[in-house]
Design a protein around this motif. Structure first.
Motif, PDB file in Angstrom:
ATOM      1  N   PRO A 192       0.823  -1.220   0.000  1.00 21.83           N
ATOM      2  CA  PRO A 192       0.000   0.000   0.000  1.00 21.83           C
ATOM      3  C   PRO A 192       0.855   1.266   0.000  1.00 21.83           C
ATOM      4  O   PRO A 192       0.815   2.051   0.940  1.00 21.83           O
ATOM      5  N   VAL A 193       1.645   1.453  -1.054  1.00 27.55           N
ATOM      6  CA  VAL A 193       2.556   2.601  -1.095  1.00 27.55           C
ATOM      7  C   VAL A 193       1.914   3.784  -1.817  1.00 27.55           C
ATOM      8  O   VAL A 193       1.072   3.612  -2.698  1.00 27.55           O
ATOM      9  N   THR A 194       2.325   4.984  -1.410  1.00 27.97           N
ATOM     10  CA  THR A 194       1.810   6.199  -2.047  1.00 27.97           C
ATOM     11  C   THR A 194       2.924   7.064  -2.618  1.00 27.97           C
ATOM     12  O   THR A 194       2.663   8.038  -3.309  1.00 27.97           O
ATOM     13  N   GLU A 195       4.172   6.701  -2.284  1.00 28.24           N
ATOM     14  CA  GLU A 195       5.288   7.541  -2.730  1.00 28.24           C
ATOM     15  C   GLU A 195       6.467   6.683  -3.158  1.00 28.24           C
ATOM     16  O   GLU A 195       6.738   5.635  -2.569  1.00 28.24           O
ATOM     17  N   LEU A 196       7.141   7.159  -4.194  1.00 30.34           N
ATOM     18  CA  LEU A 196       8.342   6.499  -4.689  1.00 30.34           C
ATOM     19  C   LEU A 196       9.505   7.459  -4.526  1.00 30.34           C
ATOM     20  O   LEU A 196       9.482   8.577  -5.057  1.00 30.34           O
ATOM     21  N   LYS A 197      10.523   7.025  -3.772  1.00 36.72           N
ATOM     22  CA  LYS A 197      11.713   7.856  -3.616  1.00 36.72           C
ATOM     23  C   LYS A 197      12.829   7.267  -4.462  1.00 36.72           C
ATOM     24  O   LYS A 197      13.344   6.182  -4.170  1.00 36.72           O
ATOM     25  N   ILE A 198      13.173   7.986  -5.520  1.00 43.41           N
ATOM     26  CA  ILE A 198      14.184   7.498  -6.461  1.00 43.41           C
ATOM     27  C   ILE A 198      15.571   7.780  -5.905  1.00 43.41           C
ATOM     28  O   ILE A 198      15.885   8.912  -5.510  1.00 43.41           O
ATOM     29  N   ASP A 199      16.378   6.743  -5.861  1.00 37.28           N
ATOM     30  CA  ASP A 199      17.697   6.825  -5.227  1.00 37.28           C
ATOM     31  C   ASP A 199      18.641   7.780  -5.964  1.00 37.28           C
ATOM     32  O   ASP A 199      18.553   7.960  -7.185  1.00 37.28           O
TER      33      ASP A 199
END
Ligand code: C2E
Ligand code: CA
Ligand code: CA
Ligand code: CA
Length: 276
Positions: A192-199
């Motif tokens: 249930p994710v809402t955000e993607l943090k790109i490395d």
């Protein structure tokens, strides 16, 4: 030859003994640090590119060691994970962040914090969070829990169950360090994710290299297609910022904007002007 070998064996044993003695000493110090709460949190702002405001920050732990001064997480989180002490550290961070939620409400601020792979296997963490939630139900709305893809993939069924429970309490869930593992975004969508943090590794040099830019662009687009808020981490230079801005990223975090800093400094530098 035999004597030489024997001497080497003894030297090796002594080195190993010294190393494990140092490790045991550090474990003892870490236990004391937990009991005495020798930790503090530094805040690193995230710039919202939709509004050009700072309304989010990631909290990053530091160990305020009585003799050695401030120790970065790289110096103790791994040991804390190996010994299970991370569970207590995570609870301490959760309590601190939860305590800040009335302030978050006044300042229109959201905070992100990190969970480790060990936390995702902690059978009592959900109950701990339920107790926090019961005390102040609106608090969870201000908190994002960051998990790395490798942590989520270690035991995906158990992680799914915990994260579903946490999301039901109102916490947001973010995938951290995206691009450093091997899992597909499609699979991560089960959580249930809402955000993607790109490395940072996908951002670094994207201004100089067309291929890197294409990978970055398609990752951002894929995140958006899946309905996720997309953050790029580790933006250090103007040129990198220009690239991610043009590619339509939602949030930017990195030294370009600010290093992590103690709360009071963060407030003066980045929150003054926000409503209080
Ligand atoms: P992370 O969650 O990926 O956090 C971002 C790290 O990158 C931070 O290092 C931050 O200072 C650094 N950083 C931010 N912007 C830039 C940039 O532009 N360039 C570069 N080179 N680095 C940048 P920090 O604070 O040393 O934390 C390292 C890691 O330790 C974190 O990586 C996270 O995995 C872990 N960590 C930090 N706090 C906690 C915590 O409270 N609990 C747990 N379980 N892990 C934590
Ligand atoms: Ca993080
Ligand atoms: Ca990260
Ligand atoms: Ca990281």
């Amino acid at each position: 030859v035999a004597v030489k070998t024997r001497r080497r064996v003894i030297e090796f044993d002594q080195r190993m003994a010294a190393r494990s003695a140092a490790r045991i000493a550090l474990i003892g110090e870490l236990k004391a640090a937990i009991a005495d709460e020798q930790f503090c949190l530094h805040f690193q702002p995230k710039l919202n590119l939709r509004t050009n405001n700072i309304n989010q920050a990631e909290v990053l732990i530091r160990w305020n060691h009585p003799e050695r001064g401030l120790i970065a997480p790289g110096g103790f989180i791994e040991l804390a994970e190996q010994t299970g002490l991370i569970r207590d550290i995570t609870r301490w961070v959760l309590l601190q962040v939860y305590g800040l939620t009335p302030l978050c409400l006044r300042q229109n601020l959201k905070l992100s914090m990190n969970l480790s792979a060990i936390d995702l296997e902690d059978p009592d963490l959900l109950q701990f969070c339920k107790n926090l939630h019961r005390g102040r139900p609106e608090g969870t709305r201000h908190i994002t829990l960051e998990i790395t893809e490798s942590a989520a993939m270690k035991n995906p069924d158990q992680a799914l169950e915990l994260l579903t429970g946490l999301a039901e309490l109102g916490f947001q869930i973010a995938i951290d360090d995206y691009g450093t593992g091997y899992s597909s975004l499609a699979y991560l969508r089960r959580f249930p994710v809402t955000e993607l943090k790109i490395d940072r590794s996908l951002v670094q040099g994207a201004d100089l290299d067309a291929d890197s830019q294409i990978i970055l662009e398609s990752t951002i687009q894929m995140g958006h297609t899946m309905g996720l808020v997309v953050t790029t981490e580790g933006v250090e230079h103007d040129a990198e910022f220009e690239v991610v801005r043009k590619l339509g990223v939602d949030y930017v975090q990195g030294f370009w904007l600010s290093r992590p800093m103690p709360y009071e400094e963060f407030r003066l530098k980045h929150l003054v002007g926000n409503h209080d």
